[in-house]
Design a protein around this motif. Sequence first.
Motif, PDB file in Angstrom:
ATOM      1  N   ASN A   1      -6.360  14.356   0.251  1.00  0.00           N
ATOM      2  CA  ASN A   1      -7.238  13.817   1.269  1.00  0.00           C
ATOM      3  C   ASN A   1      -6.905  14.633   2.512  1.00  0.00           C
ATOM      4  OD1 ASN A   1      -8.596  12.403   3.205  1.00  0.00           O
ATOM      5  ND2 ASN A   1      -7.471  10.488   2.974  1.00  0.00           N
TER       6      ASN A   1
ATOM      7  N   ASN B   1       0.578  16.601  -1.452  1.00  0.00           N
ATOM      8  CA  ASN B   1      -0.503  15.647  -1.728  1.00  0.00           C
ATOM      9  C   ASN B   1      -1.601  16.347  -2.528  1.00  0.00           C
ATOM     10  OD1 ASN B   1      -3.236  14.365   0.249  1.00  0.00           O
ATOM     11  ND2 ASN B   1      -2.311  13.397  -1.509  1.00  0.00           N
TER      12      ASN B   1
ATOM     13  N   TYR C   1      -4.247   9.751  -5.425  1.00  0.00           N
ATOM     14  CA  TYR C   1      -5.523  10.095  -6.092  1.00  0.00           C
ATOM     15  C   TYR C   1      -5.300  10.679  -7.482  1.00  0.00           C
ATOM     16  CZ  TYR C   1      -7.465   9.400  -1.430  1.00  0.00           C
ATOM     17  OH  TYR C   1      -7.835   8.852  -0.227  1.00  0.00           O
TER      18      TYR C   1
ATOM     19  N   LEU D   1       5.179   5.452   2.057  1.00  0.00           N
ATOM     20  CA  LEU D   1       5.425   6.688   2.809  1.00  0.00           C
ATOM     21  C   LEU D   1       6.231   6.404   4.075  1.00  0.00           C
ATOM     22  CD1 LEU D   1       1.870   8.199   2.396  1.00  0.00           C
ATOM     23  CD2 LEU D   1       3.990   9.355   1.729  1.00  0.00           C
TER      24      LEU D   1
ATOM     25  N   ARG E   1      -3.597  -4.345  -1.086  1.00  0.00           N
ATOM     26  CA  ARG E   1      -2.381  -3.727  -0.547  1.00  0.00           C
ATOM     27  C   ARG E   1      -1.244  -3.662  -1.586  1.00  0.00           C
ATOM     28  NH1 ARG E   1      -3.947  -0.730   1.361  1.00  0.00           N
ATOM     29  NH2 ARG E   1      -2.301  -0.173   2.826  1.00  0.00           N
TER      30      ARG E   1
ATOM     31  N   ASP F   1       2.696  12.568  -2.771  1.00  0.00           N
ATOM     32  CA  ASP F   1       1.714  11.494  -2.559  1.00  0.00           C
ATOM     33  C   ASP F   1       0.658  11.644  -3.653  1.00  0.00           C
ATOM     34  OD1 ASP F   1      -0.391   9.890  -1.833  1.00  0.00           O
ATOM     35  OD2 ASP F   1      -0.337  10.429   0.294  1.00  0.00           O
TER      36      ASP F   1
ATOM     37  N   TYR G   1      -0.092  11.030   8.140  1.00  0.00           N
ATOM     38  CA  TYR G   1       1.227  11.665   7.957  1.00  0.00           C
ATOM     39  C   TYR G   1       1.933  11.986   9.287  1.00  0.00           C
ATOM     40  CZ  TYR G   1      -0.074  12.681   3.014  1.00  0.00           C
ATOM     41  OH  TYR G   1      -0.461  12.614   1.710  1.00  0.00           O
TER      42      TYR G   1
ATOM     43  N   TYR H   1     -13.627  13.223  -1.484  1.00  0.00           N
ATOM     44  CA  TYR H   1     -13.986  13.805  -0.195  1.00  0.00           C
ATOM     45  C   TYR H   1     -14.469  15.235  -0.365  1.00  0.00           C
ATOM     46  CZ  TYR H   1     -10.689  10.103   1.017  1.00  0.00           C
ATOM     47  OH  TYR H   1     -10.037   8.909   1.099  1.00  0.00           O
TER      48      TYR H   1
ATOM     49  N   GLY I   1       0.830  -1.202   0.000  1.00  0.00           N
ATOM     50  CA  GLY I   1       0.000   0.000   0.000  1.00  0.00           C
ATOM     51  C   GLY I   1       0.860   1.245   0.000  1.00  0.00           C
ATOM     52  N   GLY I   2       0.214   2.349  -0.415  1.00  0.00           N
ATOM     53  CA  GLY I   2       0.909   3.645  -0.380  1.00  0.00           C
ATOM     54  C   GLY I   2       1.419   3.937   1.021  1.00  0.00           C
ATOM     55  N   LYS I   3       0.730   3.416   2.018  1.00  0.00           N
ATOM     56  CA  LYS I   3       1.123   3.635   3.414  1.00  0.00           C
ATOM     57  C   LYS I   3       2.553   3.182   3.673  1.00  0.00           C
ATOM     58  CE  LYS I   3      -2.591   4.065   6.659  1.00  0.00           C
ATOM     59  NZ  LYS I   3      -3.715   3.512   7.384  1.00  0.00           N
TER      60      LYS I   3
HETATM   61  C1  PLP Z   1      -3.551  10.694   0.975  1.00  0.00           C
HETATM   62  C2  PLP Z   1      -3.369   9.227   1.094  1.00  0.00           C
HETATM   63  N1  PLP Z   1      -2.149   8.700   0.911  1.00  0.00           N
HETATM   64  C3  PLP Z   1      -1.913   7.393   1.012  1.00  0.00           C
HETATM   65  C4  PLP Z   1      -2.930   6.506   1.322  1.00  0.00           C
HETATM   66  C5  PLP Z   1      -2.567   5.050   1.451  1.00  0.00           C
HETATM   67  O1  PLP Z   1      -3.305   4.212   0.688  1.00  0.00           O
HETATM   68  P1  PLP Z   1      -3.014   2.629   0.639  1.00  0.00           P
HETATM   69  O2  PLP Z   1      -2.042   2.317   1.719  1.00  0.00           O
HETATM   70  O3  PLP Z   1      -4.328   1.993   0.852  1.00  0.00           O
HETATM   71  O4  PLP Z   1      -2.428   2.381  -0.710  1.00  0.00           O
HETATM   72  C6  PLP Z   1      -4.222   6.997   1.553  1.00  0.00           C
HETATM   73  C7  PLP Z   1      -5.310   6.094   1.954  1.00  0.00           C
HETATM   74  O5  PLP Z   1      -6.332   6.470   2.463  1.00  0.00           O
HETATM   75  C8  PLP Z   1      -4.451   8.388   1.414  1.00  0.00           C
HETATM   76  O6  PLP Z   1      -5.670   8.918   1.580  1.00  0.00           O
END
Ligand code: PLP
Length: 391
Positions: free
Chosen positions: A174, A170, A205, A103, A245, A202, A127, A323, A98-100
């Motif tokens: 979000n 970003n 989106y 980061l 993921r 990031d 963050y 959102y 995942g992007g999580k």
């Molecule tokens: C701004 C932003 N970055 C990163 C993510 C991470 O997404 P994921 O880990 O599901 O790929 C999210 C998920 O809500 C997000 O809103």
Amino acid sequence: MQFSDRLANIKPSATLTINAKALELKAQGIDVTSLAVGEPNFSTPEHVRDAAKRAIDEGFTRYTAVPGISALREAIAEYFRRSYGVEVTPDCTIASNGGKQSLYNLFLALLNPGDEVLVPAPYWVSYPAMIYLNEGVPVPVKATAAAGFKLTVEQLEAARTPKTKILLFNSPSNPTGALYSEEERDAIVRWALDRGLFIIADEIYDQLVYDPHKPLSLVGWWKQYPDRIAIINGLAKSFAMTGWRVGYTVAHPDLIKKLSQITGQTTANICSISQKAAVAALTGPYDCVESMRLAFQKRRDMAWQELASWPGVACPKPEGAFYLFADISALYNDAMPDATAVCTRLLSEAKVAAVPGDAFGAPEGLRFSYAVADDVLMDALERVRKVLIGK
Ligand SMILES: Cc1ncc(COP(=O)(O)O)c(C=O)c1O
């Protein structure tokens, strides 16, 4: 028990907490609509699910190379070629859980204790937690509803100190859906590069931007400054693949090697089956992405028109993501003195879950996700309106 000092600043995710409350009410048989989570309500496209089934049937179920199978790293590179016409080589990519994870590992690889990260606010809830866990210091820089929730170079410069190391960027955002224009973005990128900052973009989106806007990526800037910028993205939002993921980072090969070392010693490769699914998604037809984008755009239009018509509510029109962030501070009163009180009341009276802005560094507002079916969304907003403005 004695826990690590690193956990001192970590709070439970407000988004997940409010959603858990909504689920609790649902379990009691109460009809609650959750506008709290950031998850598309669409199914993962069929050809992607088929690729995963094939992977299982073919026994593709073992450890893979840590940064991802070559086909996936090629597919990530192809995504940038296809979407932005920019050449990325597979050695500049790494797949993540995942992007999580992208980061988190970037902060781990780049931050020393006390290093500051400029975090435009309202910010995504995770963050600050990720920065604290890596012993950095998040420095929120506040954008207002009046400014369309976008920052200027002057605001960022005022927040910069000798300890500033990273700018987090970003867009679309979000929780606000704010989208920087190319000119606005370029001014910020130039400023950050001139000040010697590292930029983490990031772009989770990037595909969810609404007409007349087109997806925008920092990948062109990254080609010019490969050791000063890292891009993160993933398949969760644009391909409706939250549970699979799959995220990724594009960065200088030296940084990719460090990220790979971290990944190798912590989680190892991401799920082998998800990797095959991700290859199918990234190299397959993008009409599924387009039809989801159009559905979100329709909801954005309907929901924004409703919200923006409410007296005392300031909600700039979001240009991307899914959102709406509404500044409702003009409505605070003795009965509803802050965003958390408003959300508690919305949950009990309107049976709608929204997230209080405190979680995003913006206590003046609420976030509504419109990643739910059209009729569910409009019905929920009508109930919210009755509680907030009484008619
Ligand atoms: C701004 C932003 N970055 C990163 C993510 C991470 O997404 P994921 O880990 O599901 O790929 C999210 C998920 O809500 C997000 O809103």
